[in-house]
Design a protein around this motif. Structure first.
Motif, mmCIF file in Angstrom:
data_model
loop_
_atom_site.group_PDB
_atom_site.id
_atom_site.type_symbol
_atom_site.label_atom_id
_atom_site.label_comp_id
_atom_site.label_asym_id
_atom_site.label_seq_id
_atom_site.Cartn_x
_atom_site.Cartn_y
_atom_site.Cartn_z
ATOM 1 N N ASP A 1 0.142 -12.176 -22.382
ATOM 2 C CA ASP A 1 0.564 -12.397 -20.996
ATOM 3 C C ASP A 1 0.997 -11.098 -20.340
ATOM 4 O OD1 ASP A 1 0.035 -15.078 -21.222
ATOM 5 O OD2 ASP A 1 2.100 -15.637 -21.718
ATOM 6 N N TYR A 2 1.690 -10.237 -21.114
ATOM 7 C CA TYR A 2 2.096 -8.944 -20.568
ATOM 8 C C TYR A 2 0.878 -8.091 -20.193
ATOM 9 C CZ TYR A 2 7.131 -9.176 -21.488
ATOM 10 O OH TYR A 2 8.463 -9.498 -21.459
ATOM 11 N N GLU A 3 -0.135 -8.138 -21.056
ATOM 12 C CA GLU A 3 -1.345 -7.368 -20.767
ATOM 13 C C GLU A 3 -2.038 -7.898 -19.514
ATOM 14 O OE1 GLU A 3 -4.150 -4.459 -21.009
ATOM 15 O OE2 GLU A 3 -2.263 -4.647 -22.118
ATOM 16 N N LYS A 4 -2.089 -9.231 -19.401
ATOM 17 C CA LYS A 4 -2.693 -9.831 -18.216
ATOM 18 C C LYS A 4 -1.883 -9.488 -16.967
ATOM 19 C CE LYS A 4 -4.229 -14.267 -16.350
ATOM 20 N NZ LYS A 4 -4.281 -15.736 -16.559
ATOM 21 N N GLU A 5 -0.567 -9.546 -17.099
ATOM 22 C CA GLU A 5 0.293 -9.199 -15.964
ATOM 23 C C GLU A 5 0.108 -7.735 -15.573
ATOM 24 O OE1 GLU A 5 4.287 -10.165 -16.987
ATOM 25 O OE2 GLU A 5 3.867 -12.312 -17.231
ATOM 26 N N ARG A 6 -0.062 -6.885 -16.597
ATOM 27 C CA ARG A 6 -0.267 -5.464 -16.306
ATOM 28 C C ARG A 6 -1.539 -5.231 -15.507
ATOM 29 N NH1 ARG A 6 -2.432 -0.684 -18.225
ATOM 30 N NH2 ARG A 6 -3.819 -1.819 -19.638
ATOM 31 N N GLN A 7 -2.630 -5.918 -15.911
ATOM 32 C CA GLN A 7 -3.889 -5.799 -15.172
ATOM 33 C C GLN A 7 -3.747 -6.324 -13.748
ATOM 34 O OE1 GLN A 7 -6.531 -4.183 -16.192
ATOM 35 N NE2 GLN A 7 -5.701 -3.810 -18.258
ATOM 36 N N ASP A 8 -3.037 -7.469 -13.617
ATOM 37 C CA ASP A 8 -2.823 -8.024 -12.275
ATOM 38 C C ASP A 8 -1.998 -7.072 -11.413
ATOM 39 O OD1 ASP A 8 -4.236 -10.278 -12.958
ATOM 40 O OD2 ASP A 8 -2.458 -11.491 -13.423
ATOM 41 N N LEU A 9 -0.996 -6.466 -12.044
ATOM 42 C CA LEU A 9 -0.151 -5.523 -11.296
ATOM 43 C C LEU A 9 -0.952 -4.300 -10.847
ATOM 44 C CD1 LEU A 9 3.153 -5.628 -13.383
ATOM 45 C CD2 LEU A 9 2.841 -6.449 -11.042
ATOM 46 N N LEU A 10 -1.815 -3.816 -11.722
ATOM 47 C CA LEU A 10 -2.651 -2.677 -11.350
ATOM 48 C C LEU A 10 -3.557 -3.024 -10.166
ATOM 49 C CD1 LEU A 10 -3.696 -1.292 -14.868
ATOM 50 C CD2 LEU A 10 -2.136 -0.228 -13.216
ATOM 51 N N HIS A 11 -4.154 -4.223 -10.232
ATOM 52 C CA HIS A 11 -5.024 -4.656 -9.134
ATOM 53 C C HIS A 11 -4.237 -4.821 -7.840
ATOM 54 C CE1 HIS A 11 -8.363 -6.613 -7.132
ATOM 55 N NE2 HIS A 11 -7.577 -7.657 -6.840
ATOM 56 N N GLN A 12 -3.060 -5.450 -7.951
ATOM 57 C CA GLN A 12 -2.240 -5.663 -6.760
ATOM 58 C C GLN A 12 -1.722 -4.339 -6.204
ATOM 59 O OE1 GLN A 12 0.768 -8.457 -7.970
ATOM 60 N NE2 GLN A 12 -0.761 -9.944 -8.657
ATOM 61 N N ASN A 13 -1.388 -3.415 -7.106
ATOM 62 C CA ASN A 13 -0.933 -2.102 -6.650
ATOM 63 C C ASN A 13 -2.031 -1.360 -5.894
ATOM 64 O OD1 ASN A 13 1.659 -2.322 -7.618
ATOM 65 N ND2 ASN A 13 1.183 -1.392 -9.603
ATOM 66 N N ASN A 14 -3.278 -1.521 -6.357
ATOM 67 C CA ASN A 14 -4.398 -0.896 -5.646
ATOM 68 C C ASN A 14 -4.541 -1.478 -4.244
ATOM 69 O OD1 ASN A 14 -5.099 0.826 -7.736
ATOM 70 N ND2 ASN A 14 -6.487 -0.667 -8.686
ATOM 71 N N GLU A 15 -4.410 -2.823 -4.160
ATOM 72 C CA GLU A 15 -4.492 -3.470 -2.847
ATOM 73 C C GLU A 15 -3.356 -3.013 -1.937
ATOM 74 O OE1 GLU A 15 -4.434 -7.639 -3.606
ATOM 75 O OE2 GLU A 15 -6.568 -7.747 -4.148
ATOM 76 N N LEU A 16 -2.153 -2.963 -2.492
ATOM 77 C CA LEU A 16 -1.010 -2.525 -1.683
ATOM 78 C C LEU A 16 -1.129 -1.056 -1.298
ATOM 79 C CD1 LEU A 16 1.934 -4.316 -3.512
ATOM 80 C CD2 LEU A 16 1.046 -4.827 -1.241
ATOM 81 N N SER A 17 -1.683 -0.251 -2.192
ATOM 82 C CA SER A 17 -1.864 1.175 -1.877
ATOM 83 C C SER A 17 -2.799 1.351 -0.691
ATOM 84 C CB SER A 17 -2.417 1.920 -3.093
ATOM 85 O OG SER A 17 -1.490 1.881 -4.150
ATOM 86 N N THR A 18 -3.877 0.542 -0.635
ATOM 87 C CA THR A 18 -4.821 0.596 0.490
ATOM 88 C C THR A 18 -4.124 0.206 1.782
ATOM 89 O OG1 THR A 18 -6.631 0.027 -1.002
ATOM 90 C CG2 THR A 18 -7.024 -0.258 1.355
ATOM 91 N N LEU A 19 -3.334 -0.869 1.731
ATOM 92 C CA LEU A 19 -2.620 -1.310 2.929
ATOM 93 C C LEU A 19 -1.606 -0.260 3.391
ATOM 94 C CD1 LEU A 19 -1.927 -5.065 2.091
ATOM 95 C CD2 LEU A 19 -3.491 -4.186 3.839
ATOM 96 N N ILE A 20 -0.873 0.270 2.427
ATOM 97 C CA ILE A 20 0.144 1.255 2.786
ATOM 98 C C ILE A 20 -0.492 2.518 3.355
ATOM 99 C CG2 ILE A 20 1.895 2.782 1.803
ATOM 100 C CD1 ILE A 20 2.532 0.497 -0.184
ATOM 101 N N HIS A 21 -1.625 2.937 2.756
ATOM 102 C CA HIS A 21 -2.336 4.125 3.255
ATOM 103 C C HIS A 21 -2.796 3.919 4.688
ATOM 104 C CE1 HIS A 21 -4.732 7.777 3.078
ATOM 105 N NE2 HIS A 21 -5.778 7.086 3.525
ATOM 106 N N ARG A 22 -3.304 2.693 4.956
ATOM 107 C CA ARG A 22 -3.743 2.390 6.322
ATOM 108 C C ARG A 22 -2.549 2.329 7.268
ATOM 109 N NH1 ARG A 22 -5.445 -3.565 7.595
ATOM 110 N NH2 ARG A 22 -3.160 -3.610 7.684
#
Length: 469
Positions: free
Chosen positions: A230-251
């Motif tokens: 579950d931690y590994e899955k959460e880590r992957q989800d966090l990485l994906h969500q961080n990428n999405e948030l990074s795009t929004l924040i950059h914009r």
């Protein structure tokens, strides 16, 4: 006649020692009614004496048999517990019976020096020996290791050693009562069969215990493996969500300053309010979009409250995952101040995890067949600082047979789901170990139908509140 009375008195002291030992080993509290056991001991001693008068080598076997049968009928423990504790209690009694004459030699020396009457000597000697036996049996169960009894489920290997010593002492006592060992091959064969049977019981008990410990170990491994997954899955989800948030924040880092400047310019030069209204509307939409993204991110994360104790958090997460798989609503309420005293009271973390996992699995079994199953775990403390936790669920009430046999013997009404009843027995052994109290409340109203409260109050109470009174 006098010899019969002396022998019955000796056997009575043995039975009193063995019954007292059984009570202490089985963690049964002494009450005034237990004084009747002294009378029963005399009756058993007389029965043993006359039953073995012509076959003296059966005295030790009869002593063990009478002790176990009486304990089984009187105290209603399981056959395994009765035989185990009864054998150890008899073994201790026999060892003390051998030690008592050695320690009483100085008193007997004085008596033989000043008393000439043979009958009076025998009577006084018997009294001294009985007093020493009773005194030593009382002191031996004051030893810290034996003071709180023994538990088959929480066995660290000492029970097997005690059993072997007890069986050996009974066997040696049997040899002592044999008149002629060389001319008694059949008697020796019978004894060998009996003691092999006892050894088989010891092995079977050890097998059952080890099997349960293996299952417990497998379950703990499954918990940690699933948590890692579950931690590994959460880590992957966090990485994906961080990428999405990074795009929004950059914009937004480019848009928001630009729009701020536009608003300032509009405020400075505009004569109409429509432009300002449009810009403000865009800013509000952008703000709402950012808020929605953050809320989505928070919803996707693990929303269980944290105890800051990795093992407890892993157990709660394991129960939560099982509940989700069975479409059960699961909640945890946590008073963080209750966790430090709870950890301080429970020295062995495995005991706490065993309680949480067993009660959690029982709650899931009770609610998974319900359309809207609900489970809640709370960690709290009383006004005086005593820690406790509660398991709530909206499943069916406990079966009357289960309540009647709680902590006495293994019983389950969920054999189809893999239930064995050993988990409930283990729970009560752990509660006894920490003198914790158990309360089952089935008088609730609202979302939950019953509550199991485990409170570490050093009282070791057992309460049941039924809806029907």
């Amino acid at each position: 006649m006098l010899q019969d009375i002396i022998t019955i008195t000796k056997y009575s002291a043995l039975f009193i020692c063995s019954i007292y030992g059984f009570l202490k080993l089985s963690k049964i509290k002494l009450k005034w009614i237990n004084l009747l056991d002294i009378l029963i001991a005399v009756v058993l001693a007389a029965a043993l004496h006359y039953a073995t008068k012509r076959v003296r080598f059966l005295v030790p076997i009869g002593f063990l048999l009478f002790t176990c049968l009486y304990s089984l009928a009187r105290y209603r423990k399981t056959a395994l517990v009765t035989i185990t504790n009864g054998t150890i209690a008899c073994g201790f009694s026999i060892v003390i019976m051998v030690i008592a004459p050695i320690l009483s030699i100085p008193f007997e020396f004085l008596m033989f020096r000043f008393i000439n009457n043979e009958i009076i000597k025998n009577i006084i000697t018997l009294c001294i020996l009985c007093i020493f036996q009773l005194l030593f049996i009382f002191l031996i169960y004051k030893i810290k290791r034996l003071k709180s009894g023994i538990s088959i489920q929480n066995n660290d290997g000492s029970i097997e050693i005690l059993l072997l010593i007890s069986i050996l002492s009974i066997f040696l006592m049997t040899l002592f009562y044999m008149d002629n060992l060389a001319n008694s091959p059949y008697n020796l064969i019978i004894l060998a069969i009996i003691f092999c049977g006892l050894a088989l019981i010891v092995w079977w008990k050890k097998h059952v215990t080890n099997n349960y410990l293996k299952q417990l170990h497998k379950r703990n491994i499954a918990i940690y493996e699933q948590r890692i997954e579950d931690y590994e899955k959460e880590r992957q989800d966090l990485l994906h969500q961080n990428n999405e948030l990074s795009t929004l924040i950059h914009r937004d880092n480019k848009l928001i300053p630009t729009m701020v400047l536009a608003v300032k310019e509009a405020i400075a030069t505009a004569k109409k309010s429509e432009k300002l209204d449009s810009i403000l509307t865009q800013l509000e939409e952008l703000s709402a979009e950012r808020k929605e993204a953050i809320e989505t991110y928070q919803t996707k994360s693990d929303n269980l409250p944290k105890t800051e104790i990795i093992a407890i958090d892993a157990a709660l997460h394991f129960i939560s995952t099982k509940a989700q798989q069975n479409h059960i609503d699961f909640n945890v309420d946590l008073v963080k101040d209750a966790i430090p005293p709870l950890i301080a009271d429970i020295k062995d973390m495995n005991d706490l995890l065993t309680i949480l996992n067993d009660l959690g699995e029982n709650a899931i079994i009770a609610t998974k067949s319900i359309e809207q199953g609900k489970i809640k775990i709370t960690f709290e403390q009383t006004d005086s600082g005593v820690p406790y936790f509660c398991f709530y669920d909206n499943g069916a009430p406990f079966d009357e047979k289960v309540i009647a046999n709680m902590g006495q013997k293994r019983i389950t009404t969920h054999k189809a789901e893999g239930g064995s009843g050993i988990g409930l027995m283990t729970l009560f052994d752990i509660l006894s170990k920490y003198n914790a109290s158990y309360c089952l409340d089935e008088t609730l109203s609202g979302d939950y139908t019953k509550c199991i409260q485990i409170i570490f109050d050093k009282q070791h109470n057992f309460n049941v509140k039924k809806a029907n009174g």
